[in-house]
Write a protein that holds these residues in place. Sequence first.
Motif, PDB file in Angstrom:
ATOM      1  N   ILE A  17       0.838  -1.200   0.000  1.00 18.30           N
ATOM      2  CA  ILE A  17       0.000   0.000   0.000  1.00 18.30           C
ATOM      3  C   ILE A  17       0.874   1.253   0.000  1.00 18.30           C
ATOM      4  N   ALA A  18       1.923   1.241   0.828  1.00 17.01           N
ATOM      5  CA  ALA A  18       2.825   2.395   0.891  1.00 17.01           C
ATOM      6  C   ALA A  18       3.468   2.657  -0.467  1.00 17.01           C
ATOM      7  N   GLN A  19       3.861   1.588  -1.171  1.00 12.22           N
ATOM      8  CA  GLN A  19       4.478   1.750  -2.485  1.00 12.22           C
ATOM      9  C   GLN A  19       3.461   2.266  -3.501  1.00 12.22           C
ATOM     10  N   ALA A  20       2.232   1.752  -3.424  1.00 11.46           N
ATOM     11  CA  ALA A  20       1.186   2.217  -4.339  1.00 11.46           C
ATOM     12  C   ALA A  20       0.896   3.697  -4.121  1.00 11.46           C
ATOM     13  N   VAL A  21       0.866   4.117  -2.867  1.00 12.33           N
ATOM     14  CA  VAL A  21       0.622   5.529  -2.563  1.00 12.33           C
ATOM     15  C   VAL A  21       1.788   6.390  -3.031  1.00 12.33           C
ATOM     16  N   ALA A  22       3.010   5.919  -2.826  1.00 17.09           N
ATOM     17  CA  ALA A  22       4.186   6.675  -3.277  1.00 17.09           C
ATOM     18  C   ALA A  22       4.177   6.831  -4.791  1.00 17.09           C
ATOM     19  N   ASP A  23       3.894   5.752  -5.506  1.00 15.78           N
ATOM     20  CA  ASP A  23       3.840   5.811  -6.969  1.00 15.78           C
ATOM     21  C   ASP A  23       2.746   6.771  -7.434  1.00 15.78           C
ATOM     22  N   ALA A  24       1.596   6.700  -6.784  1.00 10.18           N
ATOM     23  CA  ALA A  24       0.492   7.585  -7.148  1.00 10.18           C
ATOM     24  C   ALA A  24       0.827   9.041  -6.844  1.00 10.18           C
ATOM     25  N   THR A  25       1.518   9.274  -5.740  1.00  8.81           N
ATOM     26  CA  THR A  25       1.913  10.631  -5.371  1.00  8.81           C
ATOM     27  C   THR A  25       2.821  11.238  -6.439  1.00  8.81           C
ATOM     28  N   LEU A  26       3.803  10.481  -6.885  1.00  5.99           N
ATOM     29  CA  LEU A  26       4.709  10.968  -7.923  1.00  5.99           C
ATOM     30  C   LEU A  26       3.962  11.246  -9.227  1.00  5.99           C
ATOM     31  N   THR A  27       3.039  10.373  -9.567  1.00  9.75           N
ATOM     32  CA  THR A  27       2.276  10.546 -10.796  1.00  9.75           C
ATOM     33  C   THR A  27       1.423  11.807 -10.745  1.00  9.75           C
ATOM     34  N   VAL A  28       0.721  12.009  -9.635  1.00 10.81           N
ATOM     35  CA  VAL A  28      -0.135  13.191  -9.502  1.00 10.81           C
ATOM     36  C   VAL A  28       0.699  14.466  -9.511  1.00 10.81           C
ATOM     37  N   MET A  29       1.851  14.435  -8.839  1.00  9.36           N
ATOM     38  CA  MET A  29       2.725  15.608  -8.846  1.00  9.36           C
ATOM     39  C   MET A  29       3.226  15.919 -10.239  1.00  9.36           C
ATOM     40  N   ALA A  30       3.608  14.875 -10.979  1.00 12.00           N
ATOM     41  CA  ALA A  30       4.119  15.073 -12.332  1.00 12.00           C
ATOM     42  C   ALA A  30       3.042  15.644 -13.253  1.00 12.00           C
ATOM     43  N   GLU A  31       1.805  15.244 -13.035  1.00 12.69           N
ATOM     44  CA  GLU A  31       0.717  15.686 -13.908  1.00 12.69           C
ATOM     45  C   GLU A  31       0.137  17.043 -13.503  1.00 12.69           C
ATOM     46  N   LYS A  32       0.065  17.313 -12.204  1.00 13.60           N
ATOM     47  CA  LYS A  32      -0.642  18.498 -11.734  1.00 13.60           C
ATOM     48  C   LYS A  32       0.218  19.504 -10.984  1.00 13.60           C
ATOM     49  N   GLY A  33       1.456  19.118 -10.638  1.00 14.35           N
ATOM     50  CA  GLY A  33       2.260  20.006  -9.827  1.00 14.35           C
ATOM     51  C   GLY A  33       1.788  20.005  -8.382  1.00 14.35           C
ATOM     52  N   LEU A  34       2.289  20.961  -7.593  1.00 16.21           N
ATOM     53  CA  LEU A  34       1.898  21.012  -6.190  1.00 16.21           C
ATOM     54  C   LEU A  34       0.607  21.787  -5.961  1.00 16.21           C
ATOM     55  N   ALA A  35       0.403  22.841  -6.744  1.00 21.06           N
ATOM     56  CA  ALA A  35      -0.750  23.711  -6.514  1.00 21.06           C
ATOM     57  C   ALA A  35      -2.070  22.958  -6.611  1.00 21.06           C
ATOM     58  N   ASP A  36      -2.172  22.026  -7.557  1.00 25.36           N
ATOM     59  CA  ASP A  36      -3.425  21.295  -7.761  1.00 25.36           C
ATOM     60  C   ASP A  36      -3.368  19.868  -7.224  1.00 25.36           C
ATOM     61  N   PHE A  37      -2.366  19.586  -6.423  1.00 24.99           N
ATOM     62  CA  PHE A  37      -2.195  18.243  -5.860  1.00 24.99           C
ATOM     63  C   PHE A  37      -3.241  17.998  -4.775  1.00 24.99           C
ATOM     64  N   THR A  38      -3.907  16.846  -4.843  1.00 32.37           N
ATOM     65  CA  THR A  38      -4.871  16.484  -3.804  1.00 32.37           C
ATOM     66  C   THR A  38      -4.658  15.042  -3.372  1.00 32.37           C
ATOM     67  N   VAL A  39      -4.925  14.796  -2.100  1.00 30.78           N
ATOM     68  CA  VAL A  39      -4.848  13.439  -1.575  1.00 30.78           C
ATOM     69  C   VAL A  39      -5.943  12.577  -2.188  1.00 30.78           C
ATOM     70  N   THR A  40      -7.047  13.196  -2.557  1.00 32.73           N
ATOM     71  CA  THR A  40      -8.136  12.459  -3.203  1.00 32.73           C
ATOM     72  C   THR A  40      -7.654  11.797  -4.484  1.00 32.73           C
ATOM     73  N   ASP A  41      -6.915  12.555  -5.300  1.00 35.14           N
ATOM     74  CA  ASP A  41      -6.378  11.990  -6.544  1.00 35.14           C
ATOM     75  C   ASP A  41      -5.420  10.844  -6.257  1.00 35.14           C
ATOM     76  N   VAL A  42      -4.578  11.020  -5.253  1.00 34.72           N
ATOM     77  CA  VAL A  42      -3.625   9.971  -4.894  1.00 34.72           C
ATOM     78  C   VAL A  42      -4.364   8.714  -4.456  1.00 34.72           C
ATOM     79  N   ALA A  43      -5.365   8.881  -3.605  1.00 37.14           N
ATOM     80  CA  ALA A  43      -6.124   7.735  -3.098  1.00 37.14           C
ATOM     81  C   ALA A  43      -6.804   6.976  -4.231  1.00 37.14           C
ATOM     82  N   MET A  44      -7.375   7.706  -5.173  1.00 40.85           N
ATOM     83  CA  MET A  44      -8.047   7.063  -6.302  1.00 40.85           C
ATOM     84  C   MET A  44      -7.067   6.263  -7.141  1.00 40.85           C
ATOM     85  N   ARG A  45      -5.905   6.836  -7.407  1.00 41.29           N
ATOM     86  CA  ARG A  45      -4.909   6.141  -8.235  1.00 41.29           C
ATOM     87  C   ARG A  45      -4.305   4.942  -7.521  1.00 41.29           C
TER      88      ARG A  45
END
Length: 204
Positions: A17-45
């Motif tokens: 789970i930790a690895q899945a969250v880390a991978d999702a976090t990097l993906t969301v950051m790469a796509e949206k940057g920090l300003a539009d980063f949400t935990v909701t997006d990470v959780a979904m991915r």
Amino acid sequence: MVTEEARRRPGGRSARIAQAVADATLTVMAEKGLADFTVTDVAMRAGVHETSIYRRWGSRENLIAETLLAYSERLIPVPDTGSIRTDLRELLAAVADYLSTPIGKAMSHALAFSGDETRWEKVRFDFWTTRLQLARSIVDRAIERQEVPPNTDARLLLETLIAPLQFRTLATREPFDRDLCDRLTDLVLDGILPRSTNTRKQKP
């Protein structure tokens, strides 16, 4: 007793789970940057509940900072070759390789252009301070070996070394290669060494 399934899946469910969250976090950051980063997006991915993320990391900022540090430590290890010149060359080459990847470029832009809000200032400060603290062991070892003066400012040396690559990544978008890393290392290191040491410099 360890089950056969556990042997096939080292680390268990928590690690996965930790690895899945880390991978999702990097993906969301790469796509949206920090300003539009949400935990909701990470959780979904990642396929997990938001509450699970908050329970483990506490906040969005902690999640981002921890993920960035773990990722950078994996891609940019701190070398220990026995020579500050080769250590710095290897470190800078790893930074260059990281910044040349799509996710490396995205992470650099996200940190640089995340805004002036206090929460992002803390993320940036924690990330860079920790990374520089880890890398300063290169300079500390060199001081012990008497390769550089004892009053060498490790942070200033490392910032001066890495800044040109960040400038090319964020401003000019120019490419860089191993030769540039070697020349930057020589330029910065020779600037702090006594002149007699510079003239006797030996290439590794």
